[in-house]
Design an enzyme around this catalytic site. Sequence first.
Site, PDB file in Angstrom:
ATOM      1  CB  ILE A  12      -0.966  -0.053   0.998  1.00  0.00           C
ATOM      2  CG1 ILE A  12      -1.721  -1.207   1.073  1.00  0.00           C
ATOM      3  CG2 ILE A  12      -1.925   1.242   1.491  1.00  0.00           C
ATOM      4  CD1 ILE A  12      -2.649  -1.653   2.155  1.00  0.00           C
ATOM      5  CB  SER A 124      -6.913  -3.387  10.017  1.00  0.00           C
ATOM      6  OG  SER A 124      -7.513  -4.502   9.918  1.00  0.00           O
ATOM      7  CB  THR A 126      -8.547  -6.480  11.950  1.00  0.00           C
ATOM      8  OG1 THR A 126      -8.598  -7.781  12.754  1.00  0.00           O
ATOM      9  CG2 THR A 126      -7.374  -5.622  12.653  1.00  0.00           C
ATOM     10  CE1 TYR A 148      -2.064  -6.150  10.940  1.00  0.00           C
ATOM     11  CE2 TYR A 148      -4.139  -6.822  11.083  1.00  0.00           C
ATOM     12  CZ  TYR A 148      -3.487  -6.005  10.755  1.00  0.00           C
ATOM     13  OH  TYR A 148      -3.730  -5.172   9.692  1.00  0.00           O
ATOM     14  CE  LYS A 152      -2.199  -2.390  11.430  1.00  0.00           C
ATOM     15  NZ  LYS A 152      -1.200  -1.186  10.937  1.00  0.00           N
ATOM     16  CE1 TYR A 176      -5.613   2.412   5.053  1.00  0.00           C
ATOM     17  CE2 TYR A 176      -3.926   0.290   5.080  1.00  0.00           C
ATOM     18  CZ  TYR A 176      -4.348   1.557   5.093  1.00  0.00           C
ATOM     19  OH  TYR A 176      -3.387   2.667   4.912  1.00  0.00           O
ATOM     20  CG  ASN A 178     -10.751  -7.842   3.032  1.00  0.00           C
ATOM     21  OD1 ASN A 178     -11.449  -7.383   3.826  1.00  0.00           O
ATOM     22  ND2 ASN A 178     -10.439  -8.953   3.095  1.00  0.00           N
ATOM     23  CG  LEU A 199      -9.757 -14.824  -1.759  1.00  0.00           C
ATOM     24  CD1 LEU A 199      -9.679 -16.322  -1.693  1.00  0.00           C
ATOM     25  CD2 LEU A 199     -11.132 -14.533  -1.722  1.00  0.00           C
ATOM     26  NE  ARG A 291      -7.847 -17.246   7.008  1.00  0.00           N
ATOM     27  CZ  ARG A 291      -7.592 -16.443   6.215  1.00  0.00           C
ATOM     28  NH1 ARG A 291      -6.146 -16.651   5.428  1.00  0.00           N
ATOM     29  NH2 ARG A 291      -8.159 -15.501   6.002  1.00  0.00           N
TER      30      ARG A 291
HETATM   31  N1  UFG Z   1      -9.899 -17.182   2.029  1.00  0.00           N
HETATM   32  C1  UFG Z   1      -9.950 -18.421   1.404  1.00  0.00           C
HETATM   33  N2  UFG Z   1      -8.788 -19.169   0.977  1.00  0.00           N
HETATM   34  C2  UFG Z   1      -7.631 -18.433   1.309  1.00  0.00           C
HETATM   35  C3  UFG Z   1      -7.524 -17.192   1.646  1.00  0.00           C
HETATM   36  C4  UFG Z   1      -8.719 -16.310   2.264  1.00  0.00           C
HETATM   37  O1  UFG Z   1     -10.965 -18.907   1.321  1.00  0.00           O
HETATM   38  O2  UFG Z   1      -6.567 -19.178   0.826  1.00  0.00           O
HETATM   39  C5  UFG Z   1     -11.194 -16.300   2.371  1.00  0.00           C
HETATM   40  C6  UFG Z   1     -11.338 -16.086   3.911  1.00  0.00           C
HETATM   41  O3  UFG Z   1     -11.599 -17.189   4.674  1.00  0.00           O
HETATM   42  C7  UFG Z   1     -12.014 -14.941   3.744  1.00  0.00           C
HETATM   43  C8  UFG Z   1     -11.770 -14.173   2.430  1.00  0.00           C
HETATM   44  O4  UFG Z   1     -11.242 -15.314   1.884  1.00  0.00           O
HETATM   45  O5  UFG Z   1     -13.454 -15.262   3.749  1.00  0.00           O
HETATM   46  C9  UFG Z   1     -10.561 -13.070   2.501  1.00  0.00           C
HETATM   47  O6  UFG Z   1      -9.533 -13.546   3.168  1.00  0.00           O
HETATM   48  P1  UFG Z   1      -8.313 -12.712   3.375  1.00  0.00           P
HETATM   49  O7  UFG Z   1      -7.103 -13.625   4.114  1.00  0.00           O
HETATM   50  O8  UFG Z   1      -7.919 -12.284   2.262  1.00  0.00           O
HETATM   51  O9  UFG Z   1      -8.715 -11.416   4.152  1.00  0.00           O
HETATM   52  P2  UFG Z   1      -9.169 -11.359   5.892  1.00  0.00           P
HETATM   53  O10 UFG Z   1     -10.599 -10.691   5.617  1.00  0.00           O
HETATM   54  O11 UFG Z   1      -9.226 -12.722   6.543  1.00  0.00           O
HETATM   55  O12 UFG Z   1      -8.011 -10.352   6.551  1.00  0.00           O
HETATM   56  C10 UFG Z   1      -7.911  -9.130   5.974  1.00  0.00           C
HETATM   57  C11 UFG Z   1      -6.603  -8.686   6.299  1.00  0.00           C
HETATM   58  C12 UFG Z   1      -6.308  -8.824   7.659  1.00  0.00           C
HETATM   59  C13 UFG Z   1      -7.275  -7.963   8.288  1.00  0.00           C
HETATM   60  C14 UFG Z   1      -8.731  -8.310   8.026  1.00  0.00           C
HETATM   61  C15 UFG Z   1      -9.753  -7.465   8.615  1.00  0.00           C
HETATM   62  O13 UFG Z   1      -5.628  -9.816   5.755  1.00  0.00           O
HETATM   63  O14 UFG Z   1      -5.095  -8.049   7.747  1.00  0.00           O
HETATM   64  O15 UFG Z   1      -8.768  -8.407   6.627  1.00  0.00           O
HETATM   65  O16 UFG Z   1      -9.610  -6.105   7.908  1.00  0.00           O
HETATM   66  F1  UFG Z   1      -7.078  -8.021   9.600  1.00  0.00           F
END
Ligand code: UFG
Length: 341
Positions: A12, A124, A126, A148, A152, A176, A178, A199, A291
């Site tokens: 970013i 975040s 989060t 983490y 924040k 933020y 995603n 993801l 997860r």
């Molecule tokens: N997911 C999968 N497979 C993967 C990775 C993710 O199915 O291999 C799913 C997760 O379960 C979720 C979605 O895709 O439903 C998004 O997952 P991300 O890991 O991309 O993002 P998150 O929302 O879990 O986490 C992000 C940031 C964190 C932050 C959080 C809340 O990575 O730093 O948003 O803002 F804390």
Amino acid sequence: MAILITGGAGFIGSHAAVELLNNGYDIVVIDSLSNSQMESVHRIQELTGKEFPFYEVDLVNKVQADEIFHYHPIEAVMHFAGLKAVGESREIPLKYYNNNITGTLNLCEVMAKHNVKNLVFSSSATVYGNPNSVPVVESFPLTVTNPYGRTKLMIEEILRDLHVSDSSWRIAILRYFNPIGAHESGRIGESPNGIPNNLMPYITQVAIGQREHLQVFGSDYGTHDGTGIRDYIHVVDLVKGHLKALQYLERNEGVEAFNLGTGKGYSVLDLVHNFSEVTSREIPYQVVPRRVGDIGICYANPEKAKNLLGWQAEKGLKEMCQDSWRWQTSNPNGYNIAVKQ
Ligand code: UFG
């Protein structure tokens, strides 16, 4: 006068650097390069045709941080530097607390010493934990479930205390959702180390053949297809929000938190299908259990940013997919073995 960007070699931060330079700002960039590469700094210069000072500095080292303010007339700071992997933060919490909290304390101390009191902080979504309802509004209760996220939230609280102690601070806390996508040139983007946690980088690595299939974490959430819903936002829209926040701080004292999201939620499978449509690539996937620590649905109410900052996201999911894919195909290994052309 210049804007100091901490973590300016990261995903970013590098996009923010380009946006600031393209809008006529002078910048100074620092980065510890612990989770980023120097190549991204070269690419910022290549994209903008502008030179700027770069220092390999870790904010945990207060003396080094202090020197930056001695050498350069800084008017405001965009603070991106920090460790950001949720899973890793559970394994090595002390490193997260030291890096994120100590780094920010040092930064604020040297800012105060040099009378620089304008700060845009990367927070975040989060900090909302598992929200009781969506869309998420800034006034929702704040709660976190991992180290983490706790860093924040702690930093948000530290910044509020700082403002109570000295009301001349001007602080924008940007939460933020995603961030995905990449600069439309395909020259800067997200370059994860090892197996991506997030993801979109995982999808692009499957699409290019570096990984066999995507694991979809859970299909039993209360959503239209059972998979988790998030508010994906194009990184270029996100950094435009930072410029608006900077301009807001010129007009307003105080501490204010803003959601930076689109207000639209898409499921994991929505993203997979949109990506396949845009890129004509099949994304083989397997549904696996949820997860640990994941939440079902999270998307923003971005009205506050629209009303107070005059900002709203403009790019849709297709553009996010296109730009993520362009970045991945032109840099199959991220910055790792990138050859400057
Ligand atoms: N997911 C999968 N497979 C993967 C990775 C993710 O199915 O291999 C799913 C997760 O379960 C979720 C979605 O895709 O439903 C998004 O997952 P991300 O890991 O991309 O993002 P998150 O929302 O879990 O986490 C992000 C940031 C964190 C932050 C959080 C809340 O990575 O730093 O948003 O803002 F804390």
